[in-house]
Design a protein around this motif. Structure first.
Motif, PDB file in Angstrom:
ATOM      1  N   PHE A  44     -24.541  -6.826  17.090  1.00  0.00           N
ATOM      2  CA  PHE A  44     -24.644  -5.786  15.855  1.00  0.00           C
ATOM      3  C   PHE A  44     -23.357  -5.515  15.455  1.00  0.00           C
ATOM      4  O   PHE A  44     -22.954  -5.491  14.176  1.00  0.00           O
ATOM      5  CB  PHE A  44     -25.569  -4.255  16.411  1.00  0.00           C
ATOM      6  N   GLU A  45     -22.303  -5.327  16.297  1.00  0.00           N
ATOM      7  CA  GLU A  45     -20.931  -5.065  15.965  1.00  0.00           C
ATOM      8  C   GLU A  45     -20.471  -6.357  15.196  1.00  0.00           C
ATOM      9  O   GLU A  45     -19.770  -6.145  13.810  1.00  0.00           O
ATOM     10  CB  GLU A  45     -19.851  -4.925  17.086  1.00  0.00           C
ATOM     11  N   GLU A  46     -20.665  -7.556  15.357  1.00  0.00           N
ATOM     12  CA  GLU A  46     -20.332  -8.839  14.790  1.00  0.00           C
ATOM     13  C   GLU A  46     -21.072  -8.706  13.259  1.00  0.00           C
ATOM     14  O   GLU A  46     -20.339  -8.968  12.255  1.00  0.00           O
ATOM     15  CB  GLU A  46     -20.459  -9.925  15.529  1.00  0.00           C
ATOM     16  N   GLU A  47     -22.297  -8.514  13.232  1.00  0.00           N
ATOM     17  CA  GLU A  47     -23.055  -8.514  12.167  1.00  0.00           C
ATOM     18  C   GLU A  47     -22.476  -7.541  11.213  1.00  0.00           C
ATOM     19  O   GLU A  47     -22.512  -7.864   9.951  1.00  0.00           O
ATOM     20  CB  GLU A  47     -24.643  -8.353  12.333  1.00  0.00           C
ATOM     21  N   GLU A  48     -22.196  -6.426  11.436  1.00  0.00           N
ATOM     22  CA  GLU A  48     -21.936  -5.212  10.693  1.00  0.00           C
ATOM     23  C   GLU A  48     -20.561  -5.122  10.305  1.00  0.00           C
ATOM     24  O   GLU A  48     -20.003  -4.285   9.657  1.00  0.00           O
ATOM     25  CB  GLU A  48     -22.555  -3.974  11.233  1.00  0.00           C
ATOM     26  N   GLY A  49     -19.613  -5.626  11.190  1.00  0.00           N
ATOM     27  CA  GLY A  49     -18.129  -5.728  11.009  1.00  0.00           C
ATOM     28  C   GLY A  49     -17.500  -4.395  11.484  1.00  0.00           C
ATOM     29  O   GLY A  49     -16.630  -4.025  10.684  1.00  0.00           O
ATOM     30  N   PHE A  50     -17.856  -4.000  12.584  1.00  0.00           N
ATOM     31  CA  PHE A  50     -17.475  -2.759  12.872  1.00  0.00           C
ATOM     32  C   PHE A  50     -17.448  -2.749  14.474  1.00  0.00           C
ATOM     33  O   PHE A  50     -18.243  -3.487  14.941  1.00  0.00           O
ATOM     34  CB  PHE A  50     -17.730  -1.316  12.466  1.00  0.00           C
ATOM     35  N   THR A  51     -16.725  -1.963  15.232  1.00  0.00           N
ATOM     36  CA  THR A  51     -16.687  -1.638  16.533  1.00  0.00           C
ATOM     37  C   THR A  51     -16.759  -0.463  16.849  1.00  0.00           C
ATOM     38  O   THR A  51     -16.414   0.543  16.474  1.00  0.00           O
ATOM     39  CB  THR A  51     -15.636  -2.290  17.385  1.00  0.00           C
ATOM     40  N   TYR A  52     -17.918  -0.199  18.099  1.00  0.00           N
ATOM     41  CA  TYR A  52     -17.829   1.029  18.479  1.00  0.00           C
ATOM     42  C   TYR A  52     -16.855   1.716  19.482  1.00  0.00           C
ATOM     43  O   TYR A  52     -16.136   0.938  19.857  1.00  0.00           O
ATOM     44  CB  TYR A  52     -19.287   1.107  19.274  1.00  0.00           C
ATOM     45  N   ASP A  53     -16.628   2.995  19.201  1.00  0.00           N
ATOM     46  CA  ASP A  53     -15.726   3.498  20.079  1.00  0.00           C
ATOM     47  C   ASP A  53     -16.311   3.846  21.573  1.00  0.00           C
ATOM     48  O   ASP A  53     -15.403   3.603  22.301  1.00  0.00           O
ATOM     49  CB  ASP A  53     -15.275   5.071  19.502  1.00  0.00           C
ATOM     50  N   TYR A  54     -17.556   4.258  21.550  1.00  0.00           N
ATOM     51  CA  TYR A  54     -18.045   4.324  22.985  1.00  0.00           C
ATOM     52  C   TYR A  54     -19.427   4.028  22.684  1.00  0.00           C
ATOM     53  O   TYR A  54     -20.200   4.134  21.722  1.00  0.00           O
ATOM     54  CB  TYR A  54     -18.108   5.978  23.208  1.00  0.00           C
TER      55      TYR A  54
END
Length: 79
Positions: A44-54
């Protein structure tokens, strides 16, 4: 039953060995589910182009007896 031997190994009796096999399968099933959840987080991070903090994986039967403060888990004290 090979599941009776890992990760808990207790062969004092057949009944205990049988219970260990069930507990071990549940333990391994839970960790496989966590592995799959983590793979979904990465995807999901790769598809949406962001990373979760936690990312917190909780069981549905978790009980918090005190207020939850994410800053206690952050080495930098949070923002």
């Amino acid at each position: 039953d090979p599941d009776a031997l890992f990760p808990v190994f207790d062969v004092r009796s057949k009944e205990i060995s049988k219970r260990n096999a069930i507990a071990n399968r549940n333990f391994l099933r839970m960790h496989l589910a966590i592995q799959n959840l983590w793979a979904n987080v990465i995807k999901f991070e790769e598809e949406e182009g962001f990373t979760y903090d936690y990312v917190i994986f909780m069981r549905d039967d978790s009980l918090w007896v005190n207020g939850f403060d994410i800053k206690r888990f952050d080495a930098n004290g949070g923002d």
